[in-house]
Design a protein around this motif. Structure first.
Motif, PDB file in Angstrom:
ATOM      1  N   ILE A 162      -4.786  -7.652  -1.687  1.00  0.00           N
ATOM      2  CA  ILE A 162      -4.793  -6.380  -2.398  1.00  0.00           C
ATOM      3  C   ILE A 162      -3.380  -6.112  -2.929  1.00  0.00           C
ATOM      4  N   PRO A 163      -3.239  -5.329  -3.979  1.00  0.00           N
ATOM      5  CA  PRO A 163      -1.896  -5.030  -4.508  1.00  0.00           C
ATOM      6  C   PRO A 163      -1.217  -3.933  -3.701  1.00  0.00           C
ATOM      7  N   ALA A 164      -0.865  -4.261  -2.436  1.00  0.00           N
ATOM      8  CA  ALA A 164      -0.278  -3.248  -1.557  1.00  0.00           C
ATOM      9  C   ALA A 164       1.168  -2.950  -1.912  1.00  0.00           C
ATOM     10  N   LEU A 165       1.906  -3.925  -2.406  1.00  0.00           N
ATOM     11  CA  LEU A 165       3.330  -3.751  -2.702  1.00  0.00           C
ATOM     12  C   LEU A 165       3.562  -3.600  -4.202  1.00  0.00           C
ATOM     13  N   ALA A 166       2.676  -2.910  -4.855  1.00  0.00           N
ATOM     14  CA  ALA A 166       2.835  -2.692  -6.297  1.00  0.00           C
ATOM     15  C   ALA A 166       4.101  -1.875  -6.554  1.00  0.00           C
ATOM     16  N   GLY A 167       4.841  -2.296  -7.556  1.00  0.00           N
ATOM     17  CA  GLY A 167       6.104  -1.636  -7.840  1.00  0.00           C
ATOM     18  C   GLY A 167       5.923  -0.200  -8.311  1.00  0.00           C
ATOM     19  N   TYR A 168       6.915   0.608  -8.068  1.00  0.00           N
ATOM     20  CA  TYR A 168       6.922   1.993  -8.521  1.00  0.00           C
ATOM     21  C   TYR A 168       8.346   2.332  -8.978  1.00  0.00           C
ATOM     22  N   ALA A 169       8.461   3.446  -9.649  1.00  0.00           N
ATOM     23  CA  ALA A 169       9.765   3.838 -10.202  1.00  0.00           C
ATOM     24  C   ALA A 169      10.738   4.160  -9.078  1.00  0.00           C
ATOM     25  N   ASP A 170      11.967   3.705  -9.241  1.00  0.00           N
ATOM     26  CA  ASP A 170      13.040   3.963  -8.273  1.00  0.00           C
ATOM     27  C   ASP A 170      12.684   3.447  -6.873  1.00  0.00           C
ATOM     28  N   ARG A 171      12.118   2.256  -6.827  1.00  0.00           N
ATOM     29  CA  ARG A 171      11.768   1.682  -5.526  1.00  0.00           C
ATOM     30  C   ARG A 171      13.035   1.281  -4.766  1.00  0.00           C
ATOM     31  N   VAL A 172      12.949   1.359  -3.447  1.00  0.00           N
ATOM     32  CA  VAL A 172      14.074   0.985  -2.595  1.00  0.00           C
ATOM     33  C   VAL A 172      14.405  -0.486  -2.831  1.00  0.00           C
ATOM     34  N   GLY A 173      15.692  -0.782  -3.003  1.00  0.00           N
ATOM     35  CA  GLY A 173      16.113  -2.153  -3.248  1.00  0.00           C
ATOM     36  C   GLY A 173      15.909  -3.048  -2.043  1.00  0.00           C
ATOM     37  N   ASP A 174      16.025  -4.333  -2.302  1.00  0.00           N
ATOM     38  CA  ASP A 174      15.820  -5.327  -1.244  1.00  0.00           C
ATOM     39  C   ASP A 174      16.897  -5.177  -0.174  1.00  0.00           C
ATOM     40  N   THR A 175      16.485  -5.235   1.092  1.00  0.00           N
ATOM     41  CA  THR A 175      17.397  -5.136   2.226  1.00  0.00           C
ATOM     42  C   THR A 175      17.371  -6.456   2.996  1.00  0.00           C
ATOM     43  N   PRO A 176      18.460  -6.809   3.686  1.00  0.00           N
ATOM     44  CA  PRO A 176      18.491  -8.097   4.396  1.00  0.00           C
ATOM     45  C   PRO A 176      17.452  -8.146   5.503  1.00  0.00           C
ATOM     46  N   GLY A 177      17.097  -9.349   5.857  1.00  0.00           N
ATOM     47  CA  GLY A 177      16.046  -9.542   6.851  1.00  0.00           C
ATOM     48  C   GLY A 177      14.670  -9.524   6.212  1.00  0.00           C
ATOM     49  N   PHE A 249      -2.164   7.313   3.440  1.00  0.00           N
ATOM     50  CA  PHE A 249      -3.127   6.212   3.367  1.00  0.00           C
ATOM     51  C   PHE A 249      -4.484   6.726   2.925  1.00  0.00           C
ATOM     52  N   ALA A 250      -4.866   7.886   3.429  1.00  0.00           N
ATOM     53  CA  ALA A 250      -6.165   8.452   3.035  1.00  0.00           C
ATOM     54  C   ALA A 250      -6.156   8.906   1.580  1.00  0.00           C
ATOM     55  N   ILE A 251      -4.983   9.328   1.070  1.00  0.00           N
ATOM     56  CA  ILE A 251      -4.904   9.811  -0.319  1.00  0.00           C
ATOM     57  C   ILE A 251      -4.791   8.663  -1.307  1.00  0.00           C
ATOM     58  N   GLY A 252      -3.858   7.751  -1.090  1.00  0.00           N
ATOM     59  CA  GLY A 252      -3.587   6.715  -2.091  1.00  0.00           C
ATOM     60  C   GLY A 252      -3.700   5.293  -1.593  1.00  0.00           C
ATOM     61  N   GLY A 253      -4.229   5.090  -0.380  1.00  0.00           N
ATOM     62  CA  GLY A 253      -4.429   3.740   0.105  1.00  0.00           C
ATOM     63  C   GLY A 253      -3.124   3.043   0.491  1.00  0.00           C
ATOM     64  N   PRO A 254      -3.142   1.711   0.578  1.00  0.00           N
ATOM     65  CA  PRO A 254      -1.957   0.965   1.011  1.00  0.00           C
ATOM     66  C   PRO A 254      -0.751   1.164   0.101  1.00  0.00           C
ATOM     67  N   GLN A 259       4.865   3.085  -0.218  1.00  0.00           N
ATOM     68  CA  GLN A 259       5.866   3.881  -0.931  1.00  0.00           C
ATOM     69  C   GLN A 259       6.412   5.005  -0.043  1.00  0.00           C
ATOM     70  N   THR A 260       5.531   5.670   0.717  1.00  0.00           N
ATOM     71  CA  THR A 260       5.965   6.750   1.605  1.00  0.00           C
ATOM     72  C   THR A 260       6.893   6.225   2.701  1.00  0.00           C
ATOM     73  N   ALA A 273       0.130  -6.217   5.999  1.00  0.00           N
ATOM     74  CA  ALA A 273      -1.084  -6.731   6.636  1.00  0.00           C
ATOM     75  C   ALA A 273      -1.863  -5.561   7.209  1.00  0.00           C
ATOM     76  N   GLN A 274      -3.181  -5.590   6.997  1.00  0.00           N
ATOM     77  CA  GLN A 274      -4.059  -4.498   7.445  1.00  0.00           C
ATOM     78  C   GLN A 274      -5.292  -5.101   8.099  1.00  0.00           C
ATOM     79  N   ILE A 275      -5.738  -4.498   9.202  1.00  0.00           N
ATOM     80  CA  ILE A 275      -6.905  -4.982   9.929  1.00  0.00           C
ATOM     81  C   ILE A 275      -7.792  -3.807  10.291  1.00  0.00           C
ATOM     82  N   GLY A 276      -9.122  -4.030  10.260  1.00  0.00           N
ATOM     83  CA  GLY A 276     -10.085  -2.976  10.565  1.00  0.00           C
ATOM     84  C   GLY A 276     -10.640  -3.087  11.965  1.00  0.00           C
TER      85      GLY A 276
END
Length: 441
Positions: A162-177, A249-254, A259-260, A273-276
């Motif tokens: 699923i497109p869980a990590l879809a980009g958004y405006a002003d996303r937090v930059g890449d961090t080490p690790g 999660f209930a409002i906008g999914g993964p 993003q939150t 990763a998500q499991i039911g």
């Protein structure tokens, strides 16, 4: 002839009679005595004679008078010529037997009996060829490598993306690790009424929600940190104001949940990763249950469990109720602690030698896991393997520093300690160990 006759005795002794000088017989091979080279010297010889029938043998140092000539065989005739040729008998040709290997501990067997004359000789057995164990080992290794590659490709194709990590405006930059966001949802898709009753899901309750949210930080060096994010955390949800964390999660999914979390923590999420419900219970059952130790007993009819205190093995439905239950003194905080206990026990058993070396356990566990997981579009099965390998050893389990609880329009919510939470997540974002005074065990 009288034996006392002097002449007879002289003839017998081969000496001249009395008064007669001895006969001198010169020879070219005889040398004269010293001082008189002209006179021939007769070398004395030993002559055997008898003085009487009863007398012993006597020797005289006088030369013989008339030595008998030596007889030599003729040159054209051998000394002893054979009268007939030797008899010749044919000897059958026999091959030398092949060399025999030495016997250890017992004497060698007797040689085979000679074959009768005229019988065809049996062919010697061919030497046994050496078994090429190394060649077969390489073939087996190649087959195993091909089988593993095929299994990995099959498992990777079974993942739900699923497109869980879809980009958004002003996303937090890449961090080490490397940072994972693990989510346990209450999705009931595909469950039969009997399965819903067995898992105590409570039936359909509207939009899909999440009860478990964990942030896993894998540093470049050091221990992996497992951070539990309480679902009732009061945070800002982009476009929806402040609300509980699981409401995103209930409002906008993964996508909205990721993003939150990134905005609230300042940590860049790399994998999702998500499991039911059904997949969670299936993974536990494929491993034959999970061993946990409970400090206190838990009796929760809503979660479908009644577990005594102490160490015990939980089945799939029991494990699901264990991580969902809030029927304890600290409610949601105890549930977070139970989730960490369960996660450590699950990873320990899934990565144990008994599971990895047994294909009858490893394959069902792997297939049940990939069928029940939802991952981001860029995630693969080897990323999940890296996650499990990073969590197999000692980890640092903790939760967000808590400042207290408050009643709001969204109900009773959990507040983070702003100062401590800021230092806490700054350490994760810079790939540094979290200070001990900020850890909540």
């Amino acid at each position: 002839m009288n034996g006392d006759d002097p002449q007879h005795r002289a003839r017998m002794r081969r000496v001249p009679p009395p008064g007669q000088p001895p006969t001198q017989r010169p020879g070219p091979h005889r040398a004269g005595p010293p001082g008189d080279p002209q006179s021939p010297y007769i070398e004395p010889t030993q002559v055997l004679h008898r003085r009487g029938p009863q007398q012993p043998l006597a020797y005289s140092q006088v030369p013989p008078e008339n030595p008998p000539p030596r007889r030599r065989p003729p040159l054209d005739k051998p000394r002893s010529a054979p009268t007939h040729a030797p008899t010749q008998q044919p000897v059958p040709y026999r091959e030398d037997p092949p060399p025999r290997r030495p016997y250890r501990g017992s004497p060698p067997p007797p040689p085979p009996p000679s074959r009768p004359r005229g019988e065809r000789q049996a062919r010697a057995p061919r030497p046994r060829r050496k078994r090429h164990y190394f060649r077969w080992f390489l073939v087996l290794l190649l087959v195993l490598i091909v089988a593993v590659i095929g299994a990995v490709v099959k498992l990777d194709g079974s993942l739900t993306r699923i497109p869980a990590l879809a980009g958004y405006a002003d996303r937090v930059g890449d961090t080490p690790g490397t940072n994972w966001l693990l989510v346990g949802s209450d999705g009931r898709a595909g469950l039969t009424p009997e399965q819903e009753q067995e898992l105590a899901t409570g039936g359909e309750v509207g939009p899909e929600r999440t009860d478990t949210i964990m942030l896993v930080h894998i540093p470049k060096s050091g221990k992996t940190t497992l951070v539990s994010l309480p679902r009732d955390s009061y945070v800002s949800i982009p476009g929806n104001g402040k609300d509980k964390l699981n409401a995103s999660f209930a409002i906008g999914g993964p996508q909205l949940l990721v993003q939150t979390v990134e905005i609230a923590t300042g940590v860049h999420i790399d994998h999702y990763a998500q499991i039911g419900f059904s997949g969670f219970a299936g993974v536990v059952d494929s491993l034959g249950g999970i061993d946990v130790c409970l400090p206190t007993a838990i009796d929760d009819p809503l979660a479908g469990i009644n577990l005594p205190a102490g160490c015990q093995k939980l089945s799939g439905p029991e494990a699901l109720g264990f991580v969902r239950s809030r029927a304890t003194a600290l409610a949601d905080l105890d549930r977070i602690n139970n989730q960490r206990i369960f996660m450590a026990a699950l990873v320990k058993k899934a990565t144990s030698a008994a599971t990895l070396a047994n294909p009858f356990k490893l394959w069902p566990m792997a297939t049940d896991t990939v069928k029940s997981l939802k991952v981001d579009d860029g995630d693969h099965i080897w990323n999940l393997a890296q996650l499990g390998w990073a969590m197999r050893g000692d980890t640092v389990p903790t939760t967000v520093p808590i400042g207290g609880f408050e009643d709001t329009d969204s109900g009773n919510v959990l507040l983070w300690d702003k100062n401590k939470a800021g230092q806490f997540f700054d350490a994760l974002a810079s790939d540094r160990p979290i200070p001990d005074d900020l850890l909540t065990r």
